[in-house]
Design a protein around this motif. Structure first.
Motif, mmCIF file in Angstrom:
data_model
loop_
_atom_site.group_PDB
_atom_site.id
_atom_site.type_symbol
_atom_site.label_atom_id
_atom_site.label_comp_id
_atom_site.label_asym_id
_atom_site.label_seq_id
_atom_site.Cartn_x
_atom_site.Cartn_y
_atom_site.Cartn_z
ATOM 1 N N PHE A 30 25.883 87.891 -10.259
ATOM 2 C CA PHE A 30 24.835 88.856 -10.479
ATOM 3 C C PHE A 30 24.204 88.817 -11.854
ATOM 4 O O PHE A 30 23.405 89.670 -12.201
ATOM 5 N N ALA A 31 24.521 87.794 -12.617
ATOM 6 C CA ALA A 31 23.909 87.679 -13.941
ATOM 7 C C ALA A 31 22.390 87.669 -13.850
ATOM 8 O O ALA A 31 21.697 88.240 -14.682
ATOM 9 N N THR A 32 21.857 87.005 -12.793
ATOM 10 C CA THR A 32 20.405 86.908 -12.660
ATOM 11 C C THR A 32 19.829 88.073 -11.872
ATOM 12 O O THR A 32 18.621 88.184 -11.730
ATOM 13 N N ASN A 33 20.698 88.959 -11.323
ATOM 14 C CA ASN A 33 20.205 90.033 -10.481
ATOM 15 C C ASN A 33 20.434 91.402 -11.103
ATOM 16 O O ASN A 33 20.358 92.422 -10.420
ATOM 17 N N ALA A 34 20.739 91.436 -12.387
ATOM 18 C CA ALA A 34 20.985 92.712 -13.045
ATOM 19 C C ALA A 34 19.774 93.618 -12.870
ATOM 20 O O ALA A 34 18.632 93.195 -13.027
ATOM 21 N N GLY A 35 20.042 94.856 -12.543
ATOM 22 C CA GLY A 35 18.953 95.800 -12.383
ATOM 23 C C GLY A 35 18.488 95.954 -10.958
ATOM 24 O O GLY A 35 17.777 96.896 -10.645
ATOM 25 N N ALA A 36 18.854 95.031 -10.069
ATOM 26 C CA ALA A 36 18.475 95.161 -8.672
ATOM 27 C C ALA A 36 19.359 96.225 -8.019
ATOM 28 O O ALA A 36 20.564 96.223 -8.182
ATOM 29 N N ALA A 37 18.721 97.156 -7.307
ATOM 30 C CA ALA A 37 19.473 98.247 -6.673
ATOM 31 C C ALA A 37 19.950 97.796 -5.301
ATOM 32 O O ALA A 37 19.523 98.313 -4.279
ATOM 33 N N CYS A 38 20.832 96.823 -5.277
ATOM 34 C CA CYS A 38 21.300 96.281 -4.007
ATOM 35 C C CYS A 38 22.448 97.119 -3.467
ATOM 36 O O CYS A 38 22.848 98.115 -4.062
ATOM 37 N N LEU A 39 22.987 96.704 -2.324
ATOM 38 C CA LEU A 39 24.103 97.424 -1.743
ATOM 39 C C LEU A 39 25.282 97.427 -2.704
ATOM 40 O O LEU A 39 25.485 96.481 -3.465
ATOM 41 N N SER A 40 26.072 98.469 -2.640
ATOM 42 C CA SER A 40 27.255 98.557 -3.483
ATOM 43 C C SER A 40 28.274 97.501 -3.054
ATOM 44 O O SER A 40 28.191 96.927 -1.969
ATOM 45 N N ASP A 41 29.268 97.279 -3.911
ATOM 46 C CA ASP A 41 30.334 96.343 -3.567
ATOM 47 C C ASP A 41 31.021 96.755 -2.264
ATOM 48 O O ASP A 41 31.335 95.921 -1.416
ATOM 49 N N ALA A 42 31.262 98.052 -2.101
ATOM 50 C CA ALA A 42 31.934 98.538 -0.896
ATOM 51 C C ALA A 42 31.071 98.322 0.336
ATOM 52 O O ALA A 42 31.571 97.928 1.403
ATOM 53 N N GLN A 43 29.766 98.556 0.210
ATOM 54 C CA GLN A 43 28.865 98.333 1.351
ATOM 55 C C GLN A 43 28.803 96.854 1.719
ATOM 56 O O GLN A 43 28.780 96.491 2.905
ATOM 57 N N ALA A 44 28.760 95.974 0.713
ATOM 58 C CA ALA A 44 28.755 94.536 0.983
ATOM 59 C C ALA A 44 30.059 94.116 1.659
ATOM 60 O O ALA A 44 30.062 93.292 2.585
ATOM 61 N N ALA A 45 31.174 94.683 1.215
ATOM 62 C CA ALA A 45 32.458 94.372 1.832
ATOM 63 C C ALA A 45 32.498 94.833 3.280
ATOM 64 O O ALA A 45 33.046 94.152 4.152
ATOM 65 N N ASP A 46 31.880 95.984 3.557
ATOM 66 C CA ASP A 46 31.813 96.462 4.937
ATOM 67 C C ASP A 46 30.979 95.513 5.798
ATOM 68 O O ASP A 46 31.341 95.223 6.950
ATOM 69 N N LEU A 47 29.839 95.033 5.256
ATOM 70 C CA LEU A 47 29.014 94.070 5.993
ATOM 71 C C LEU A 47 29.826 92.839 6.373
ATOM 72 O O LEU A 47 29.781 92.373 7.519
ATOM 73 N N VAL A 48 30.571 92.309 5.421
ATOM 74 C CA VAL A 48 31.346 91.094 5.662
ATOM 75 C C VAL A 48 32.475 91.359 6.656
ATOM 76 O O VAL A 48 32.747 90.545 7.543
ATOM 77 N N ALA A 49 33.135 92.507 6.530
ATOM 78 C CA ALA A 49 34.202 92.850 7.474
ATOM 79 C C ALA A 49 33.659 92.925 8.898
ATOM 80 O O ALA A 49 34.298 92.447 9.845
ATOM 81 N N ASN A 50 32.472 93.513 9.048
ATOM 82 C CA ASN A 50 31.865 93.584 10.371
ATOM 83 C C ASN A 50 31.449 92.208 10.873
ATOM 84 O O ASN A 50 31.602 91.898 12.068
ATOM 85 N N TYR A 51 30.926 91.376 9.983
ATOM 86 C CA TYR A 51 30.568 90.004 10.360
ATOM 87 C C TYR A 51 31.799 89.271 10.895
ATOM 88 O O TYR A 51 31.751 88.613 11.944
ATOM 89 N N LEU A 52 32.909 89.383 10.191
ATOM 90 C CA LEU A 52 34.118 88.650 10.572
ATOM 91 C C LEU A 52 34.712 89.175 11.880
ATOM 92 O O LEU A 52 35.302 88.417 12.649
ATOM 93 N N SER A 53 34.545 90.472 12.144
ATOM 94 C CA SER A 53 35.088 91.055 13.374
ATOM 95 C C SER A 53 34.067 91.076 14.509
ATOM 96 O O SER A 53 34.373 91.545 15.608
#
Length: 289
Positions: free
Chosen positions: A16-39
């Motif tokens: 995220f060095a190049t994405n500082a300041g972007a209001a993207c999904l939180s770490d927890a939300q990204a982890a939830d996305l990946v967990a759902n992808y895997l399941s």
């Protein structure tokens, strides 16, 4: 889930060095996305993302996918067809990463429920021959930096609870739905310049068709449906990757985008993709079970 989330802070400190300041999904939300992808369970839709938010979220998602899926084997350019762009309310392509094991061979039998929101589409791969591809600005320059053109049926997974609500940034955030695909026999790029020009014309003018076992048409399009020439998808991708400090490498596969509508699979459906007007191209076949 706890184990998945603990990967986030370490894996993402550089991403995220190049994405500082972007209001993207939180770490927890990204982890939830990946967990759902895997399941293979539908995930909550990422809402209201800007292009920067989508790129930031994609980096988080890919940092979590890498330990699970392994080596990156290439990239996919998505939303390169104006008709598909319209479906997602955008006017520009997006990109995602392809991982080891995603590309199956023609004749494959694939579960119809291969993802949370499984789809299929007529596509094409090219294989990178030279790092010069990252400076390509025309289809001819792309052709000179690849060594194979490969007919391909992509099997993307839009993976969220409400795919129609995804915008372009949301599609980027989910790694452009990269899940699986079925590749046909590769066509070598010819050495002679005149034959390369002929191949360029064929790629632009070819008619791509998806049919079922009875020969009934399921969908299709023509080569120029992708950014006026399918290799323009690689021109766009090279510039998009460069903006994030990335580059295509020799041996990687690049998915160019859709020649057809995104279609839902169903058990028992046999699909054949043909590339009329592309000399030497063999059909790609797959069966959903």
């Amino acid at each position: 889930m706890t184990k998945t989330r603990t990967l986030v802070p370490l894996a993402l400190s550089v991403a995220f060095a190049t994405n500082a300041g972007a209001a993207c999904l939180s770490d927890a939300q990204a982890a939830d996305l990946v967990a759902n992808y895997l399941s293979r369970q539908p995930a909550a839709n990422p809402e209201g993302l800007s292009d920067a938010d989508g790129a930031c979220t994609r980096a988080k998602v890919n940092a979590l996918l890498a330990p699970r899926l392994g080596k990156v084997v290439g990239y996919k350019a998505g939303l390169t067809n104006p008709a598909v762009q319209k479906r997602f309310g955008t006017d520009k392509p997006v990109w995602g990463k392809l991982y080891e094991g995603m590309v199956l061979q023609s004749g494959a039998s694939v579960e119809a429920a291969f993802g949370a929101r499984p789809l299929y589409e007529a596509d094409m791969l090219v294989r990178v021959k030279s790092a010069a591809i990252n400076q390509a600005r025309t289809p001819l320059e792309v052709l000179e930096a690849i060594d194979q053109v490969i007919p391909f049926v992509e099997l993307p997974d839009l993976m969220v609870q409400a795919p129609p609500k995804l915008n372009g940034a949301g599609v980027a955030a989910i790694n452009v739905g990269a899940r699986l695909g079925v590749a046909g026999a590769p066509l070598p790029v010819p050495v002679l310049r005149a034959e390369r020009y002929a191949l360029l014309d064929a790629l632009r003018d070819m008619k791509v068709t998806l049919t079922d076992a009875s020969g009934a048409a399921l969908g299709g399009g023509k080569g120029s449906d992708i950014l006026e020439h399918p290799l323009n998808a690689v021109v766009w991708l090279a510039q998009a990757l460069a903006q994030e400090g990335l580059a295509m490498q020799p041996g990687e596969l690049i998915s160019l985008g859709s020649f057809s509508p995104l279609l839902p699979p169903k058990p028992g459906l046999a699909v054949t993709a043909t590339y009329d007007g592309l000399p030497g191209a063999q059909p790609v076949r797959l069966q959903f079970k």
